[in-house]
Design a protein around this motif. Sequence first.
Motif, mmCIF file in Angstrom:
data_model
loop_
_atom_site.group_PDB
_atom_site.id
_atom_site.type_symbol
_atom_site.label_atom_id
_atom_site.label_comp_id
_atom_site.label_asym_id
_atom_site.label_seq_id
_atom_site.Cartn_x
_atom_site.Cartn_y
_atom_site.Cartn_z
ATOM 1 N N UNK A 54 0.810 -1.217 0.000
ATOM 2 C CA UNK A 54 0.000 0.000 0.000
ATOM 3 C C UNK A 54 0.845 1.270 0.000
ATOM 4 N N UNK A 55 2.147 1.134 0.229
ATOM 5 C CA UNK A 55 3.006 2.315 0.290
ATOM 6 C C UNK A 55 3.147 3.007 -1.056
ATOM 7 N N UNK A 56 3.028 2.266 -2.143
ATOM 8 C CA UNK A 56 3.203 2.884 -3.458
ATOM 9 C C UNK A 56 2.225 4.026 -3.644
ATOM 10 N N UNK A 57 0.975 3.780 -3.329
ATOM 11 C CA UNK A 57 -0.045 4.825 -3.465
ATOM 12 C C UNK A 57 0.144 5.915 -2.419
ATOM 13 N N UNK A 58 0.503 5.499 -1.184
ATOM 14 C CA UNK A 58 0.626 6.460 -0.092
ATOM 15 C C UNK A 58 1.827 7.389 -0.251
ATOM 16 N N UNK A 59 2.926 6.825 -0.766
ATOM 17 C CA UNK A 59 4.193 7.548 -0.735
ATOM 18 C C UNK A 59 4.582 8.135 -2.080
ATOM 19 N N UNK A 60 4.353 7.398 -3.168
ATOM 20 C CA UNK A 60 4.891 7.802 -4.457
ATOM 21 C C UNK A 60 3.942 8.632 -5.300
ATOM 22 N N UNK A 62 1.577 11.926 -5.478
ATOM 23 C CA UNK A 62 1.297 13.178 -4.781
ATOM 24 C C UNK A 62 2.529 13.735 -4.093
ATOM 25 N N UNK A 63 2.301 14.499 -3.064
ATOM 26 C CA UNK A 63 3.364 15.217 -2.363
ATOM 27 C C UNK A 63 4.001 14.318 -1.312
ATOM 28 N N UNK A 64 5.148 13.730 -1.653
ATOM 29 C CA UNK A 64 5.848 12.840 -0.729
ATOM 30 C C UNK A 64 7.144 13.473 -0.251
ATOM 31 N N UNK A 65 7.458 13.274 1.014
ATOM 32 C CA UNK A 65 8.699 13.796 1.577
ATOM 33 C C UNK A 65 9.773 12.708 1.700
ATOM 34 N N UNK A 66 9.475 11.507 1.203
ATOM 35 C CA UNK A 66 10.400 10.394 1.359
ATOM 36 C C UNK A 66 11.724 10.656 0.640
ATOM 37 N N UNK A 67 12.827 10.533 1.372
ATOM 38 C CA UNK A 67 14.152 10.759 0.817
ATOM 39 C C UNK A 67 15.024 9.504 0.884
ATOM 40 N N UNK A 68 14.710 8.601 1.837
ATOM 41 C CA UNK A 68 15.509 7.375 1.974
ATOM 42 C C UNK A 68 14.594 6.232 2.399
ATOM 43 N N UNK A 69 14.722 5.128 1.677
ATOM 44 C CA UNK A 69 13.956 3.924 2.004
ATOM 45 C C UNK A 69 14.899 2.771 2.297
ATOM 46 N N UNK A 70 14.744 2.148 3.456
ATOM 47 C CA UNK A 70 15.514 0.969 3.839
ATOM 48 C C UNK A 70 14.688 -0.281 3.560
ATOM 49 N N UNK A 71 15.141 -1.098 2.608
ATOM 50 C CA UNK A 71 14.431 -2.334 2.281
ATOM 51 C C UNK A 71 14.625 -3.370 3.385
ATOM 52 N N UNK A 72 13.604 -4.192 3.592
ATOM 53 C CA UNK A 72 13.695 -5.274 4.570
ATOM 54 C C UNK A 72 14.223 -6.550 3.922
ATOM 55 N N UNK A 73 14.432 -6.512 2.618
ATOM 56 C CA UNK A 73 14.937 -7.683 1.906
ATOM 57 C C UNK A 73 16.208 -7.312 1.144
ATOM 58 N N UNK A 74 16.974 -8.324 0.770
ATOM 59 C CA UNK A 74 18.206 -8.085 0.019
ATOM 60 C C UNK A 74 17.890 -7.676 -1.412
ATOM 61 N N UNK A 75 16.912 -8.329 -2.015
ATOM 62 C CA UNK A 75 16.508 -7.989 -3.369
ATOM 63 C C UNK A 75 15.572 -6.790 -3.375
ATOM 64 N N UNK A 82 11.478 2.543 -10.879
ATOM 65 C CA UNK A 82 11.431 3.683 -11.801
ATOM 66 C C UNK A 82 10.826 4.907 -11.133
ATOM 67 N N UNK A 83 9.726 4.693 -10.421
ATOM 68 C CA UNK A 83 9.069 5.812 -9.740
ATOM 69 C C UNK A 83 9.941 6.369 -8.623
ATOM 70 N N UNK A 84 10.616 5.474 -7.904
ATOM 71 C CA UNK A 84 11.456 5.915 -6.799
ATOM 72 C C UNK A 84 12.677 6.683 -7.306
ATOM 73 N N UNK A 85 13.238 6.208 -8.422
ATOM 74 C CA UNK A 85 14.376 6.926 -9.001
ATOM 75 C C UNK A 85 13.968 8.309 -9.475
ATOM 76 N N UNK A 86 12.786 8.407 -10.088
ATOM 77 C CA UNK A 86 12.330 9.699 -10.606
ATOM 78 C C UNK A 86 12.138 10.719 -9.499
ATOM 79 N N UNK A 87 11.915 10.240 -8.274
ATOM 80 C CA UNK A 87 11.731 11.149 -7.137
ATOM 81 C C UNK A 87 13.008 11.276 -6.284
ATOM 82 N N UNK A 88 14.115 10.781 -6.827
ATOM 83 C CA UNK A 88 15.417 10.888 -6.147
ATOM 84 C C UNK A 88 15.401 10.297 -4.739
ATOM 85 N N UNK A 89 14.733 9.168 -4.599
ATOM 86 C CA UNK A 89 14.683 8.476 -3.307
ATOM 87 C C UNK A 89 15.859 7.516 -3.221
ATOM 88 N N UNK A 90 16.640 7.631 -2.171
ATOM 89 C CA UNK A 90 17.747 6.706 -1.947
ATOM 90 C C UNK A 90 17.196 5.402 -1.362
#
Length: 320
Positions: A54-60, A62-75, A82-90
């Motif tokens: 559900x985070x894709x709709x919530x975060x990516x 509209x107006x998102x302040x997300x700058x860094x996302x820590x994955x819980x998995x290795x992959x 693509x969407x995360x790169x376009x918003x310069x999210x690390x």
Amino acid sequence: MTKRTCIITHDLEPSQLEKIKEIIPDWELISGKDSANWQNEMKKAEVIAGWKKELKEMVLEGDSKLRWFQSWSAGVDSLPLAEMESQDIQITSANGVHANPISETIFALMLGLTRKIHTYVKNQQGKVWHHSGLKLEIHNKTIGLIGAGAIGKETARIAQAFGMKVIGVRHSGKSEEYFDEMYTSGQLNDVLPQCDYVVVTLPLTQETRQLFRSEQFALMKDSSFFINIGRGEIVKERDLIDALQNGVIAGAGLDVFEKEPLSEDSPLWELDNVIVTPHTAGSTEHYTRRVIEDIFIPNLKEYITNGIPGINLVDYQKGY
């Protein structure tokens, strides 16, 4: 002034939360598996650990302040990269967390197939006392590790204890401790005929998708075993099934599949020379502690200091 917000979508121990609060005492810290804890706060989160669909709709959107996302998995191939790169999210991955449990699973599968443990379990269920043609040993055989990351390195170290010859394949071809020989990705087909065990530990990228097809299985020894704990899509599954059914290779230990859960009508369930595990190779009692204490907390310190988390920072061009 609006507080900066960090959201962790998993349950943490109080001691772990305290360590995080010490680093970001002025931030709003929200943690817990229950989405009710954080679903209304996602739009203002600067840092998020742990992906939920559900985070894709919530975060990516509209107006998102997300700058860094820590994955819980290795992959990270399941993320909307693509969407995360376009918003310069690390993005930082959990690479390294799995080295112990997955290397144990690799050897469980290799030893199970070699010493016919899977056959004896079936015999036990039917109260059948039968030798089942047991003869193979793992000692002094050759293992080909396709991927030389944390999992490959730990597997190589253990393989040395069995007196195995360890051959590695990695993109750079750079040598590594515990590997007797290292080859580049372009030399994969030269490595396969040498191996008694071929173990895939690669991430899924455009370069690794369907890397193993009928051509690769035909190059392997008919006495060799294929182990995949990377990603199912690295293998063309129909070609693997054909190789297993026609004796092109001796057997396979598989934790990942093209489509998961594995379909009930897949021949892989019924093949006597296959061990199936349900994508659980990385499961461990220490998972959350390692993600938080070994990766997230050190990364959070670096992020607060210079804005860039240093451990496992994903390269969007490489896909890992």
